[in-house]
Structure formats: C-alpha cells, structure tokens
Write a protein that holds these residues in place. Structure first.
Motif, mmCIF file in Angstrom:
data_model
loop_
_atom_site.group_PDB
_atom_site.id
_atom_site.type_symbol
_atom_site.label_atom_id
_atom_site.label_comp_id
_atom_site.label_asym_id
_atom_site.label_seq_id
_atom_site.Cartn_x
_atom_site.Cartn_y
_atom_site.Cartn_z
ATOM 1 N N ASN A 1 0.747 13.688 3.198
ATOM 2 C CA ASN A 1 0.909 12.853 1.991
ATOM 3 C C ASN A 1 1.375 11.434 2.307
ATOM 4 O O ASN A 1 1.290 10.552 1.467
ATOM 5 N N TYR A 2 1.882 11.215 3.528
ATOM 6 C CA TYR A 2 2.243 9.840 3.909
ATOM 7 C C TYR A 2 1.001 9.115 4.409
ATOM 8 O O TYR A 2 0.298 9.616 5.294
ATOM 9 N N ASP A 3 0.745 7.959 3.847
ATOM 10 C CA ASP A 3 -0.404 7.153 4.292
ATOM 11 C C ASP A 3 0.066 6.367 5.527
ATOM 12 O O ASP A 3 0.780 5.381 5.412
ATOM 13 N N THR A 4 -0.318 6.849 6.707
ATOM 14 C CA THR A 4 0.258 6.336 7.959
ATOM 15 C C THR A 4 -0.709 5.431 8.706
ATOM 16 O O THR A 4 -1.902 5.712 8.780
ATOM 17 N N ARG A 5 -0.192 4.354 9.258
ATOM 18 C CA ARG A 5 -0.986 3.443 10.090
ATOM 19 C C ARG A 5 -0.219 3.145 11.378
ATOM 20 O O ARG A 5 1.006 3.233 11.410
ATOM 21 N N HIS B 1 0.804 -1.232 0.000
ATOM 22 C CA HIS B 1 0.000 0.000 0.000
ATOM 23 C C HIS B 1 0.833 1.277 0.000
ATOM 24 O O HIS B 1 0.278 2.360 0.153
ATOM 25 N N ARG C 1 2.765 2.376 2.421
ATOM 26 C CA ARG C 1 2.400 3.023 3.685
ATOM 27 C C ARG C 1 3.573 3.176 4.645
ATOM 28 O O ARG C 1 4.566 2.449 4.555
ATOM 29 N N GLN D 1 1.241 12.522 10.779
ATOM 30 C CA GLN D 1 0.135 12.781 9.848
ATOM 31 C C GLN D 1 -0.112 14.276 9.673
ATOM 32 O O GLN D 1 -0.401 14.752 8.574
#
Ligand code: F6P
Length: 322
Positions: A242-246, A161, A163, A237
């Motif tokens: 722009n970073y897809d963070t989880r 993803h 991520r 975040q």
C-alpha cells in the motif's frame, strides 16, 4: 625543505582545490618551491610533474574537483611502481610531499614514507568523513549540503504524490553522510553499516507507526548490510504494497560542486599547516582540525580507526520522526 610535491589521489572531493591553493601559497610564503604532480601516484610513477607558482592556483578556491586531477593507481602498490615514483621525485629535486586524499592515499603514503627517506604529510580529502584525526574531512560539508538540497527536492514530489522514497547516499563503508543528512532532512529512518537494526526499525515503524504521514524519506548508506536502496525498496514493497515506493540513488552528484565555506576554510587551514608541519620536521602524519585546533595524526591511526557513530544521533532520527 626546498621543493614540495603536491598531489590529489583517490576519489575527488570539493575543497581539494582550496587545499592545493593553500599548500602552494603557504610554500611561496616560506620561500619553498612547489611541484604539482598530476593524477596522484599514477602521475608520480610517470613523472607527470610541473612547476607551480602563485598564479597556478589563482581562481580555484571556489571550484569543485581537483586541478591536479586524480586517479586510483595499482602500480604504486608494487615495489617497482614506488621505485619509479621515487626516482622521478629525485630527478625533479622534490624533497617533501603533501598527499591530499583518503585512506587509500594515506596507505600508499605510509608505505612509501617507510621505504624511502622523504617526508610525507597528508590532508584529509574525502566526502566520506571516515578518517580519525580530524572532526571533518575536506569535502564532507559540501557533500552533505548537496544531499540535503537533493532530498529537499525529492521531498516536494514525495509529498505531492504521498510517496515513500528510499534515497541512497555515498560513504563507502561509513554511514556518516547518511546519518547527518538523515537528521537534516527529517528522515523516517536511516540505514547505515554501523547500526544493524536500521531495516528492522524501518519495517516496525511502517507497520506500527503513525499512518497519517503524507511523505516519507528513508536514507540508506551505500555500505549498509541490507543490500542497498533497491533491495530495501523491494522488501518494503513486498511487505507494504500500500506504500507507493520510489528509489533514488544520488551517486556522483555528491562529489561535485563548489565547496562550501566550511570546506574552503578547513582546506585553507590544514593546507597551510601542512607546509609548516614539513618545515617543523613532521612526517607520516595527517594534518587535521580537532575542536578548531590543528592536529597531527600518524597515517596508520588515521586510516585504521574509523570515526565512531554517536548512538544519540541514531536515536535522534527515531525520536524526531514520530
Ligand atoms: O570515497 C569517496 C567515494 O565517493 C565513496 O563514497 C564511494 O564509495 C566511492 O568514492 C566511489 O568511487 P568511484 O568514483 O571510483 O566510483
């Protein structure tokens, strides 16, 4: 010494069963009886004792957790609680103790050993590796391998993803689990209580570092100062939408599972050495392994001085994740 009482206390750690087995079998080897004490100091104060034999520890070397069960006990912090425990030991003719646990366990053992005339030695059993007097604690190797396995899996989905994952690991106020697993999983950055520049370093890397990475892993120790994985995730975040963070908090999975070979061997060696130490007149000491040799460290030293962090290891994370 005629009868050794053995117990586990505080947070459990993989390899505690191997340590119990070693204590029981080594004691039998020397013709000493063993009394199992359930739930640590709690069971000691309640007289929850049973006689152990060779068979009571059959088939447990490979099992996680502790067959003696464990607890964190407030009564033992009081003189009355310790008095009750001592009376039960006398009644059951237990004349020496092997305490398996971490700093809380040894703090209790130290006080008890100074108040009552009973030799106590300890075995380092904690996933945190935060004791001085042993290169590694029982459970640490298994826990870091569990973390590496989990983070490798997280890496697969992170990569698919594109991520960034913030992964929180245990360790209480020590960053030793985070440091080693950060290196082993190729982490972008690690945030640990022993280093104050982790968050700043991470934000700098995200701003000025390579932009073509397809996945990023950040390992956060639960005891670090920035406020845990959720807070670090929020900051990242906010600054880098722009970073897809989880976020992933590994939690108690780190405390379970079959002990690694390293933990089984360590537990077996120090477990047998604890019985020999009691026979040789040692007391109020933790039995560890330093450079492959059995080492004896007074409880107060083992608990007061946390293992330092090698700054070269922190540098290594930065250097290799370019
Ligand atoms: O000391 C072992 C440990 O797992 C720490 O890493 C953690 O902070 C703590 O125990 C968690 O304790 P509990 O299982 O009581 O929540």
């Amino acid at each position: 010494i005629k009868n050794i009482g053995v117990f586990t206390s505080g947070g459990d750690a993989p390899g505690m069963n191997a340590a119990i087995r070693a204590v029981v079998r080594a004691a039998m080897y020397y013709g000493i009886e063993v009394t199992g004490i359930r739930r640590g100091y709690d069971g000691m104060g309640k007289g929850d004792f049973f006689t152990m034999n060779r068979k009571s520890v059959s088939n447990i070397i490979q099992r996680g957790g502790t067959i003696l069960k464990t607890a964190r006990c407030d009564e033992f912090r009081t003189p009355e609680g310790r008095k009750a425990a001592y009376e039960h030991l006398v009644k059951n003719k237990v004349d020496a103790l092997v305490a398996i646990g971490g700093d809380g366990t040894f703090t209790g053992a130290k006080v008890f050993g100074s108040e009552y005339d009973i030799p106590v030695v300890g075995l380092p059993g904690t996933i945190d590796n935060d004791l001085v007097g042993t290169d590694f604690t029982i459970g640490y190797d298994t826990a870091i391998n569990t973390v590496v396995d989990a983070v490798d899996k997280i890496r697969d989905t992170a990569e698919s993803h594109d991520r960034l994952f913030i992964v929180e690991v245990m360790g209480r106020d020590s960053g030793l689990i985070a440091l080693r697993t950060g290196i082993a999983t190729g982490a972008e950055a690690i945030l640990i209580p022993e280093s104050k520049t982790g968050l700043e370093g991470l934000l700098n890397r995200l701003e000025f570092g390579r932009k073509d990475k397809t996945s990023r892993i950040v390992i956060v120790a639960e005891g670090e100062d920035a406020g845990g994985a959720f807070e670090v995730g929020r900051l990242v975040q906010e600054k880098f939408p722009n970073y897809d963070t989880r976020i992933s908090i590994l939690g108690h999975i780190q405390r379970g599972g079959a002990p690694s070979c390293m933990d089984r061997v360590l537990a077996s060696r120090v477990g047998a050495a604890a019985v020999e130490a009691l026979r040789d007149g040692h007391r109020n000491e933790m039995i560890g392994l330093i450079n492959g040799e059995i080492a004896y460290t007074p409880f107060e030293h083992a608990i007061k001085h946390h293992q330092g962090i090698d700054p070269n290891m922190i540098k290594l994370v930065e250097m290799l994740s370019m």
